[in-house]
Design an enzyme around this catalytic site. Structure first.
Site, PDB file in Angstrom:
ATOM      1  CB  ILE A 183      -4.969  24.556 -34.226  1.00  0.00           C
ATOM      2  CG1 ILE A 183      -5.914  24.105 -35.411  1.00  0.00           C
ATOM      3  CG2 ILE A 183      -4.349  22.994 -33.783  1.00  0.00           C
ATOM      4  CD1 ILE A 183      -5.275  23.673 -36.736  1.00  0.00           C
ATOM      5  CG  ASN A 237       3.790  20.964 -22.987  1.00  0.00           C
ATOM      6  OD1 ASN A 237       3.911  21.044 -21.470  1.00  0.00           O
ATOM      7  ND2 ASN A 237       2.794  21.118 -23.294  1.00  0.00           N
ATOM      8  N   GLY A 283       5.104  16.161 -22.788  1.00  0.00           N
ATOM      9  CA  GLY A 283       3.921  16.483 -23.751  1.00  0.00           C
ATOM     10  C   GLY A 283       4.223  17.149 -24.618  1.00  0.00           C
ATOM     11  CG  HIS A 324       5.284  25.090 -28.750  1.00  0.00           C
ATOM     12  ND1 HIS A 324       6.048  23.986 -29.325  1.00  0.00           N
ATOM     13  CD2 HIS A 324       4.244  24.682 -28.123  1.00  0.00           C
ATOM     14  CE1 HIS A 324       5.660  22.983 -28.968  1.00  0.00           C
ATOM     15  NE2 HIS A 324       4.634  23.139 -28.044  1.00  0.00           N
ATOM     16  CG  HIS A 365       1.298  25.755 -24.682  1.00  0.00           C
ATOM     17  ND1 HIS A 365       0.317  25.346 -25.464  1.00  0.00           N
ATOM     18  CD2 HIS A 365       2.494  24.913 -24.740  1.00  0.00           C
ATOM     19  CE1 HIS A 365       0.779  24.062 -25.859  1.00  0.00           C
ATOM     20  NE2 HIS A 365       1.961  24.042 -25.710  1.00  0.00           N
TER      21      HIS A 365
HETATM   22  P1  DGP Z   1       2.994  20.769 -27.273  1.00  0.00           P
HETATM   23  O1  DGP Z   1       1.972  19.758 -27.036  1.00  0.00           O
HETATM   24  O2  DGP Z   1       3.265  21.675 -26.315  1.00  0.00           O
HETATM   25  O3  DGP Z   1       3.931  20.273 -28.472  1.00  0.00           O
HETATM   26  O4  DGP Z   1       1.764  21.929 -28.081  1.00  0.00           O
HETATM   27  C1  DGP Z   1       1.497  21.768 -29.432  1.00  0.00           C
HETATM   28  C2  DGP Z   1       0.442  22.748 -29.635  1.00  0.00           C
HETATM   29  O5  DGP Z   1       0.524  23.179 -31.042  1.00  0.00           O
HETATM   30  C3  DGP Z   1      -0.963  21.947 -29.372  1.00  0.00           C
HETATM   31  O6  DGP Z   1      -1.518  22.797 -28.298  1.00  0.00           O
HETATM   32  C4  DGP Z   1      -1.705  22.187 -30.763  1.00  0.00           C
HETATM   33  C5  DGP Z   1      -0.990  23.296 -31.575  1.00  0.00           C
HETATM   34  N1  DGP Z   1      -0.915  23.031 -32.951  1.00  0.00           N
HETATM   35  C6  DGP Z   1      -0.437  21.910 -33.526  1.00  0.00           C
HETATM   36  N2  DGP Z   1      -0.466  22.082 -34.909  1.00  0.00           N
HETATM   37  C7  DGP Z   1      -0.848  23.177 -35.134  1.00  0.00           C
HETATM   38  C8  DGP Z   1      -1.215  23.998 -36.284  1.00  0.00           C
HETATM   39  O7  DGP Z   1      -0.883  23.636 -37.408  1.00  0.00           O
HETATM   40  N3  DGP Z   1      -1.550  25.122 -36.145  1.00  0.00           N
HETATM   41  C9  DGP Z   1      -1.721  25.712 -34.779  1.00  0.00           C
HETATM   42  N4  DGP Z   1      -2.495  26.886 -34.901  1.00  0.00           N
HETATM   43  N5  DGP Z   1      -1.735  25.261 -33.622  1.00  0.00           N
HETATM   44  C10 DGP Z   1      -1.224  23.951 -33.982  1.00  0.00           C
END
Ligand code: DGP
Length: 114
Positions: free
Chosen positions: A31, A87, A93, A100, A102
């Site tokens: 997102i 992360n 981070g 997850h 990336h």
């Molecule tokens: P991290 O910082 O590694 O925990 O990355 C979390 C990622 O998740 C960050 O890049 C934004 C994404 N993210 C958080 N909430 C949502 C959501 O509701 N939908 C989507 N598609 N991505 C999300």
């Protein structure tokens, strides 16, 4: 897991732009993209972080990595290159407590990270 945003995405309880799904994993657009290509690869099973990976989860982790080359092809970054980042914890981070990966690409990515 109740109240986990990525479990809710995996269960389609909240919307996301899913680009791949199978019995084990879901891949969807981040997102807050940090690059032209930025997707998140998650296990459907709730795993809180890298710290919770053990031999029982080796199959899931292996499956994620074996899907990455095909995902990179589908996303158009297989030849240009890409980065896979996990992360873990506060200093790493991690902001969402569901494991997850990336997958980032579509531009030259700086190294070392900040
Ligand atoms: P991290 O910082 O590694 O925990 O990355 C979390 C990622 O998740 C960050 O890049 C934004 C994404 N993210 C958080 N909430 C949502 C959501 O509701 N939908 C989507 N598609 N991505 C999300």
């Amino acid at each position: 897991m109740k109240d986990c945003i990525f479990c809710k995405i995996a269960n389609k309880e909240i919307p996301s732009k899913i680009i791949y799904e199978d019995d084990t994993i879901v891949v969807f657009q981040d997102i807050e993209p940090q690059a032209p290509v930025h997707v998140l690869i998650i296990p459907k099973q709730h795993i809180s972080s890298l710290n919770d990976i053990d031999e029982d989860k080796a199959g899931i982790i292996s499956h994620i990595f074996t899907q990455i080359p095909d995902l990179a092809k589908e996303l158009g970054v297989h030849e240009s290159g890409y980065r896979v980042v996990v992360n873990c914890g506060a200093d790493g981070g991690q902001s969402v407590g569901h494991l997850h990966y990336h997958l980032l690409g579509g531009r030259s990515l700086t190294w070392p990270p900040g």
